[in-house]
Design a protein around this motif. Structure first.
Motif, PDB file in Angstrom:
ATOM      1  N   GLY A 130       0.829  -1.199   0.000  1.00 28.64           N
ATOM      2  CA  GLY A 130       0.000   0.000   0.000  1.00 28.64           C
ATOM      3  C   GLY A 130       0.863   1.248   0.000  1.00 28.64           C
ATOM      4  N   ARG A 131       0.159   2.372   0.012  1.00 26.22           N
ATOM      5  CA  ARG A 131       0.836   3.682   0.051  1.00 26.22           C
ATOM      6  C   ARG A 131       0.300   4.480   1.218  1.00 26.22           C
ATOM      7  NH1 ARG A 131       1.668   5.886  -6.147  1.00 26.22           N
ATOM      8  NH2 ARG A 131       3.000   4.146  -6.744  1.00 26.22           N
ATOM      9  N   ILE A 132       1.158   5.353   1.735  1.00 27.82           N
ATOM     10  CA  ILE A 132       0.757   6.217   2.841  1.00 27.82           C
ATOM     11  C   ILE A 132       1.442   7.564   2.672  1.00 27.82           C
ATOM     12  CG2 ILE A 132       2.615   5.430   4.361  1.00 27.82           C
ATOM     13  CD1 ILE A 132       0.563   5.644   6.682  1.00 27.82           C
ATOM     14  N   GLN A 133       0.766   8.602   3.127  1.00 28.41           N
ATOM     15  CA  GLN A 133       1.353   9.947   3.152  1.00 28.41           C
ATOM     16  C   GLN A 133       2.123  10.083   4.457  1.00 28.41           C
ATOM     17  OE1 GLN A 133       0.865  12.363   0.682  1.00 28.41           O
ATOM     18  NE2 GLN A 133      -0.253  10.815  -0.470  1.00 28.41           N
ATOM     19  N   VAL A 134       3.377  10.508   4.349  1.00 25.38           N
ATOM     20  CA  VAL A 134       4.144  10.816   5.544  1.00 25.38           C
ATOM     21  C   VAL A 134       4.447  12.310   5.527  1.00 25.38           C
ATOM     22  CG1 VAL A 134       5.103   8.495   5.781  1.00 25.38           C
ATOM     23  CG2 VAL A 134       6.404  10.219   4.582  1.00 25.38           C
ATOM     24  N   ILE A 135       4.351  12.915   6.683  1.00 24.40           N
ATOM     25  CA  ILE A 135       4.537  14.353   6.837  1.00 24.40           C
ATOM     26  C   ILE A 135       5.907  14.599   7.458  1.00 24.40           C
ATOM     27  CG2 ILE A 135       3.632  16.482   7.865  1.00 24.40           C
ATOM     28  CD1 ILE A 135       1.656  15.021   5.928  1.00 24.40           C
ATOM     29  N   LEU A 136       6.690  15.435   6.781  1.00 25.07           N
ATOM     30  CA  LEU A 136       7.993  15.836   7.292  1.00 25.07           C
ATOM     31  C   LEU A 136       7.953  17.342   7.521  1.00 25.07           C
ATOM     32  CD1 LEU A 136      10.251  14.081   4.608  1.00 25.07           C
ATOM     33  CD2 LEU A 136       9.460  13.119   6.760  1.00 25.07           C
ATOM     34  N   TYR A 137       8.095  17.747   8.766  1.00 24.68           N
ATOM     35  CA  TYR A 137       8.196  19.179   9.028  1.00 24.68           C
ATOM     36  C   TYR A 137       9.620  19.615   8.687  1.00 24.68           C
ATOM     37  CZ  TYR A 137       3.589  18.841  11.005  1.00 24.68           C
ATOM     38  OH  TYR A 137       2.241  18.623  11.159  1.00 24.68           O
ATOM     39  N   SER A 138       9.811  20.895   8.502  1.00 21.99           N
ATOM     40  CA  SER A 138      11.080  21.431   8.002  1.00 21.99           C
ATOM     41  C   SER A 138      12.295  20.928   8.765  1.00 21.99           C
ATOM     42  CB  SER A 138      11.062  22.957   8.028  1.00 21.99           C
ATOM     43  OG  SER A 138      10.134  23.438   7.093  1.00 21.99           O
ATOM     44  N   ASP A 139      12.222  20.902  10.103  1.00 21.66           N
ATOM     45  CA  ASP A 139      13.383  20.473  10.881  1.00 21.66           C
ATOM     46  C   ASP A 139      13.772  19.033  10.567  1.00 21.66           C
ATOM     47  OD1 ASP A 139      10.978  19.674  12.134  1.00 21.66           O
ATOM     48  OD2 ASP A 139      11.920  19.597  14.106  1.00 21.66           O
ATOM     49  N   ILE A 140      12.790  18.158  10.428  1.00 21.71           N
ATOM     50  CA  ILE A 140      13.049  16.749  10.096  1.00 21.71           C
ATOM     51  C   ILE A 140      13.563  16.644   8.661  1.00 21.71           C
ATOM     52  CG2 ILE A 140      12.004  14.467   9.800  1.00 21.71           C
ATOM     53  CD1 ILE A 140      12.321  15.352  12.745  1.00 21.71           C
ATOM     54  N   TYR A 141      12.922  17.366   7.755  1.00 25.12           N
ATOM     55  CA  TYR A 141      13.356  17.331   6.354  1.00 25.12           C
ATOM     56  C   TYR A 141      14.828  17.733   6.229  1.00 25.12           C
ATOM     57  CZ  TYR A 141      13.959  18.429   1.455  1.00 25.12           C
ATOM     58  OH  TYR A 141      14.442  18.472   0.177  1.00 25.12           O
ATOM     59  N   PHE A 142      15.217  18.832   6.865  1.00 18.07           N
ATOM     60  CA  PHE A 142      16.592  19.304   6.727  1.00 18.07           C
ATOM     61  C   PHE A 142      17.586  18.397   7.453  1.00 18.07           C
ATOM     62  CE2 PHE A 142      14.373  23.244   5.514  1.00 18.07           C
ATOM     63  CZ  PHE A 142      14.940  23.374   4.256  1.00 18.07           C
ATOM     64  N   GLU A 143      17.154  17.762   8.527  1.00 15.88           N
ATOM     65  CA  GLU A 143      18.036  16.827   9.235  1.00 15.88           C
ATOM     66  C   GLU A 143      18.351  15.598   8.375  1.00 15.88           C
ATOM     67  OE1 GLU A 143      18.158  14.190  13.362  1.00 15.88           O
ATOM     68  OE2 GLU A 143      16.612  15.719  13.110  1.00 15.88           O
ATOM     69  N   TYR A 144      17.356  15.119   7.605  1.00 12.09           N
ATOM     70  CA  TYR A 144      17.513  13.875   6.849  1.00 12.09           C
ATOM     71  C   TYR A 144      17.522  14.076   5.330  1.00 12.09           C
ATOM     72  CZ  TYR A 144      16.502  11.744  11.346  1.00 12.09           C
ATOM     73  OH  TYR A 144      16.540  11.370  12.667  1.00 12.09           O
TER      74      TYR A 144
END
Length: 166
Positions: free
Chosen positions: A71-85
């Motif tokens: 299946g598929r799922i939407q995952v939410i990355l807030y800016s701090d998490i996005y920039f960390e990874y």
């Protein structure tokens, strides 16, 4: 084109006790848990789509679609998490996402708010229950506590326990 890239690792993911996306959907929608959240849930899959959405002045979140072949799922990355990874976040690369799984209030869909992303290699190290190391022949010493019929034994693989980080 062959099957989904995650298929090759299904047995290993089962050993890690990683639930697939379909299992989370079934858990939430068939058991009446639609109003609850699961903290520290982990999924494994590949990114098939990603978009950025403004959530305030100079603030963004990233909505990522993850597919694990079930299946598929939407995952939410807030800016701090996005920039960390951000260096890990690549389409068609197998990644592990850990975060809070819940039903989105806006569209009533299952979503994950991510607080950690890891590569397959890093997660494999963290979740591995044993390691295998090649050894040559190993002889049993002739000591009194061994039986008189003891013979040399050849070990080709030896499983050594490791500390399991969770």
């Amino acid at each position: 084109m062959s099957g989904h890239p995650i298929k090759e690792f299904e047995n290993e993911l089962n050993e890690m006790s990683i639930m697939n996306i379909k299992s989370y959907y079934e858990q939430f929608y068939s058991s009446g848990q639609s109003n609850k959240a699961l903290e520290n849930s982990t999924i494994c899959g590949v990114i098939v789509n990603m978009r950025q959405q403004r959530i305030g002045p100079d603030k963004h979140m990233y909505i990522v679609t993850v597919d694990d072949s079930s299946g598929r799922i939407q995952v939410i990355l807030y800016s701090d998490i996005y920039f960390e990874y951000r260096e890990l976040i690549t389409e068609n690369k197998i990644l592990f996402f850990t975060g809070k799984m819940s039903i989105d209030e806006f569209d009533s869909q299952l979503v994950m708010r991510v607080n950690k992303i890891s590569s397959f290699e890093d997660t494999r190290k963290r979740f591995s229950k044993s390691i295998f190391k090649e050894f040559g022949s190993l002889e049993i010493p002739d000591k009194p506590f061994f039986s008189a019929t003891a013979r040399p034994v050849s070990y080709t693989h030896l499983t050594l326990p490791t500390n399991r980080e969770v």
